[in-house]
Design a protein around this motif. Sequence first.
Motif, PDB file in Angstrom:
ATOM      1  N   GLY A 126       0.770  -1.177  -0.099  1.00  0.00           N
ATOM      2  CA  GLY A 126      -0.006  -0.060   0.017  1.00  0.00           C
ATOM      3  C   GLY A 126       0.903   1.263   0.020  1.00  0.00           C
ATOM      4  O   GLY A 126       0.510   2.149  -0.720  1.00  0.00           O
ATOM      5  N   ILE A 127       2.076   1.272   0.934  1.00  0.00           N
ATOM      6  CA  ILE A 127       2.738   2.448   0.899  1.00  0.00           C
ATOM      7  C   ILE A 127       3.534   2.841  -0.337  1.00  0.00           C
ATOM      8  O   ILE A 127       3.665   3.938  -0.882  1.00  0.00           O
ATOM      9  N   VAL A 128       3.938   1.641  -1.056  1.00  0.00           N
ATOM     10  CA  VAL A 128       4.674   1.972  -2.656  1.00  0.00           C
ATOM     11  C   VAL A 128       3.914   2.203  -3.422  1.00  0.00           C
ATOM     12  O   VAL A 128       4.051   2.624  -4.605  1.00  0.00           O
ATOM     13  N   TYR A 129       2.315   1.948  -3.377  1.00  0.00           N
ATOM     14  CA  TYR A 129       1.503   1.745  -4.473  1.00  0.00           C
ATOM     15  C   TYR A 129       1.034   3.070  -4.793  1.00  0.00           C
ATOM     16  O   TYR A 129       0.839   3.663  -5.855  1.00  0.00           O
ATOM     17  N   ILE A 130       0.624   3.844  -3.767  1.00  0.00           N
ATOM     18  CA  ILE A 130      -0.324   4.897  -3.711  1.00  0.00           C
ATOM     19  C   ILE A 130       0.467   6.351  -3.846  1.00  0.00           C
ATOM     20  O   ILE A 130       1.339   6.581  -3.060  1.00  0.00           O
ATOM     21  N   SER A 131       0.174   6.802  -5.073  1.00  0.00           N
ATOM     22  CA  SER A 131       0.806   8.194  -5.468  1.00  0.00           C
ATOM     23  C   SER A 131       0.365   9.313  -4.556  1.00  0.00           C
ATOM     24  O   SER A 131      -1.089   9.088  -4.270  1.00  0.00           O
ATOM     25  N   SER A 132       0.823  10.426  -4.600  1.00  0.00           N
ATOM     26  CA  SER A 132       0.225  11.553  -3.924  1.00  0.00           C
ATOM     27  C   SER A 132      -0.719  12.394  -4.766  1.00  0.00           C
ATOM     28  O   SER A 132      -0.012  13.253  -5.522  1.00  0.00           O
ATOM     29  N   GLY A 339       3.196  10.130  -1.070  1.00  0.00           N
ATOM     30  CA  GLY A 339       2.987  11.436  -0.100  1.00  0.00           C
ATOM     31  C   GLY A 339       1.984  11.012   1.074  1.00  0.00           C
ATOM     32  O   GLY A 339       2.253   9.918   1.694  1.00  0.00           O
ATOM     33  N   GLU A 340       0.821  11.887   1.221  1.00  0.00           N
ATOM     34  CA  GLU A 340       0.188  11.780   2.428  1.00  0.00           C
ATOM     35  C   GLU A 340      -0.567  10.378   2.512  1.00  0.00           C
ATOM     36  O   GLU A 340      -0.729  10.047   4.043  1.00  0.00           O
ATOM     37  N   PHE A 341      -0.968   9.655   1.342  1.00  0.00           N
ATOM     38  CA  PHE A 341      -1.665   8.560   1.985  1.00  0.00           C
ATOM     39  C   PHE A 341      -0.700   7.304   2.246  1.00  0.00           C
ATOM     40  O   PHE A 341      -1.069   6.584   3.264  1.00  0.00           O
ATOM     41  N   SER A 342       0.282   7.418   1.763  1.00  0.00           N
ATOM     42  CA  SER A 342       1.446   6.405   2.472  1.00  0.00           C
ATOM     43  C   SER A 342       1.766   6.663   3.621  1.00  0.00           C
ATOM     44  O   SER A 342       1.947   5.681   4.553  1.00  0.00           O
ATOM     45  N   LEU A 343       1.933   7.930   4.360  1.00  0.00           N
ATOM     46  CA  LEU A 343       1.820   8.343   5.831  1.00  0.00           C
ATOM     47  C   LEU A 343       0.513   7.781   6.589  1.00  0.00           C
ATOM     48  O   LEU A 343       0.857   7.342   7.640  1.00  0.00           O
ATOM     49  N   ALA A 346       1.105   4.278   7.283  1.00  0.00           N
ATOM     50  CA  ALA A 346       2.166   4.237   8.181  1.00  0.00           C
ATOM     51  C   ALA A 346       1.448   4.313   9.615  1.00  0.00           C
ATOM     52  O   ALA A 346       1.759   3.327  10.643  1.00  0.00           O
ATOM     53  N   THR A 347       0.380   5.212   9.935  1.00  0.00           N
ATOM     54  CA  THR A 347      -0.076   5.545  11.133  1.00  0.00           C
ATOM     55  C   THR A 347      -0.858   4.234  11.344  1.00  0.00           C
ATOM     56  O   THR A 347      -0.817   3.900  12.698  1.00  0.00           O
ATOM     57  N   TYR A 366       6.759   1.750  10.190  1.00  0.00           N
ATOM     58  CA  TYR A 366       6.322   3.112  10.232  1.00  0.00           C
ATOM     59  C   TYR A 366       7.630   4.109   9.839  1.00  0.00           C
ATOM     60  O   TYR A 366       7.567   5.117   9.015  1.00  0.00           O
ATOM     61  N   ALA A 367       8.942   3.894  10.395  1.00  0.00           N
ATOM     62  CA  ALA A 367      10.101   4.613  10.177  1.00  0.00           C
ATOM     63  C   ALA A 367      10.369   4.491   8.694  1.00  0.00           C
ATOM     64  O   ALA A 367      10.624   5.516   8.006  1.00  0.00           O
ATOM     65  N   PHE A 368      10.190   3.264   7.839  1.00  0.00           N
ATOM     66  CA  PHE A 368      10.349   3.200   6.540  1.00  0.00           C
ATOM     67  C   PHE A 368       9.512   4.039   5.775  1.00  0.00           C
ATOM     68  O   PHE A 368      10.065   4.707   4.792  1.00  0.00           O
ATOM     69  N   ALA A 369       8.251   4.255   6.175  1.00  0.00           N
ATOM     70  CA  ALA A 369       7.058   4.895   5.547  1.00  0.00           C
ATOM     71  C   ALA A 369       7.589   6.290   5.411  1.00  0.00           C
ATOM     72  O   ALA A 369       7.560   6.802   4.380  1.00  0.00           O
TER      73      ALA A 369
END
Lengths: 410, 166
Positions: A126-132, A339-343, A346-347, A366-369
């Motif tokens: 999810g973190i690497v898929y979603i563009s900002s 950007g924002e959605f990857s974060l 992470a939360t 989390y730290a990675f994201a």
Amino acid sequence: MVSEVALFELGVLFAAVALVGGIANYLRQSVIPFYIGAGILLGPYVVGRLTPYALEATEFVELGAELGIVFLLFFLGLEFNLNRLLANRSRIGKAGTVDLVVNFGGGLILGFVLFRAILPAFLVAGIVYISSSAIITKSLIDLGWIANDEAEPMLGTLVYEDLVIAVYLVVASALLLGGGDIGAAVQSIGLALGVILLLLIVVWFGTPFFERVLDADSHEFIVLRAVGITVLTAGAALALGVSEAVAAFFIGMAFSSTEHVEQLERLLEPIRDLFAAIFFVWIGLVTDPLVFAGVLTLILIAVVLTVPTKLISGYFGGRIYNLNIRQSTRVGLGMTTRGEFSLIIATLALSGAGTTLTEPVAQTIYAFAVGYVLVMSIVGTMLMQYSTPIEAAVVSRLSGFFSDSSAKTD
Amino acid sequence: MTVYESDLPGVGKKFEIEIDDEQRLVIVTHNTGKREVFLKASEGADSEKLFELPDRLARTVGTILEGAYFQPVQSEQVETMLAEGTFLEWYNVDDGAEIAGQTLADARVRERTGVSVAAIERAGSVVPSPQADTVIEVGDTLVVIGSQEDLQEFDALVSNDAANSE
């Protein structure tokens, strides 16, 4: 009342955000990494280690960050137009599916290789898929690409991603909050789907009601009512154990079919920007920069692998829209920003710490994201700004393989 | 002359207008009301931004382009709209104009067209509030007040019919 310095600390936080936002704008960079950076610097892990003074992630900041997530997703729903998606479904569907398969698939493989488990792999994907959406849309306007042909596949793919991420957040939060075993996970997914179904019914049948409620003649009442409905629904969803972000997305969607959509966008945009800024600062405040040392290799591997995945999927997305090699390359360059959605994901990972994820794994993800977003938001913006030489290189390489006319005939 | 319309999700709408075989005008209407106008040298080329306008100004410019913002006189008299739809205009009386040589009473300007003659400029001086017996002469400049349609009818009275086809 709160302690007498609490207001002052909040003032420092806002002033810092305003200052670094101005610097980011001057450097023609995205504000997001700068807000996070300000949070890291002023937080307990940098200033706090050097001096006795530091900003803390107080309850207010934490709630503000929560509201930031709610409003970001609310706006996603507000600007999400199902009819628009359906009207363009064949092209958006193809380009978006290529984007999903290449990037989410790549992320799954990457996550599994790194963590050897399904759930962390799902989160990394999810973190690497979603563009900002936020950074890319702003860059498109700033660079004047918005009037070019490449804007359509980019914005179309972003809409597709937004829909995927709404579904993804439902599944991910259910998996994370559902406890350890399969039975509990199934139960929480069931509950989540129940709530989503309820929200869909609200969206479907609630439009006339929302239409009436939001039909006030003063800005004050419109804002208060919209915020009241949104935050109440998001809070109720969270209390039931469903992602508040998803609930906010559906409320945004319900509002988007009313007459007031443009007015709401105009009136609530500053509110979204304010709380989104608090969200990014909060991310910084709770991030110890020393943890980046431990995940540096992870971040580096992810950056090296996931810049090309977006370049490739974006390129083919452009080709699906019958664009030429140069324009298709631009689509790829533009889609690399995360950007924002990857974060937000992470939360979400942190919320599963100690139950469905082990504490160190959650902290690592989390730290990675955070590190990954810091790098990718800057890299993506730079790739767009310096696209001309890259385009030229790609065109000269690829022209040998395909002739440009082939794009016009398929 | 084709106009291509496309949605820009989260931004607004885009219109592409073919202006000749090659060039295209691109207008991006933002949800915020801002309009950005670009020029494309050809279909696949990059857009070059010409200018941007806020919502209200864009509408005004639009009415000018549409020809609905009737301002045919010299540019120093651009601010002649007295109120919405009412204009103050200057007209030269051409040689061979229908009302040249008639008094204002005989010309029945107001009955025929609805415009009022507020003043007459003649040989560098102004005759304010001309009386019914004032004679309209070739070379006069009539200062008149009226709506757009009325002014267009009035235009026919002061111009030379033979020159009208120009």
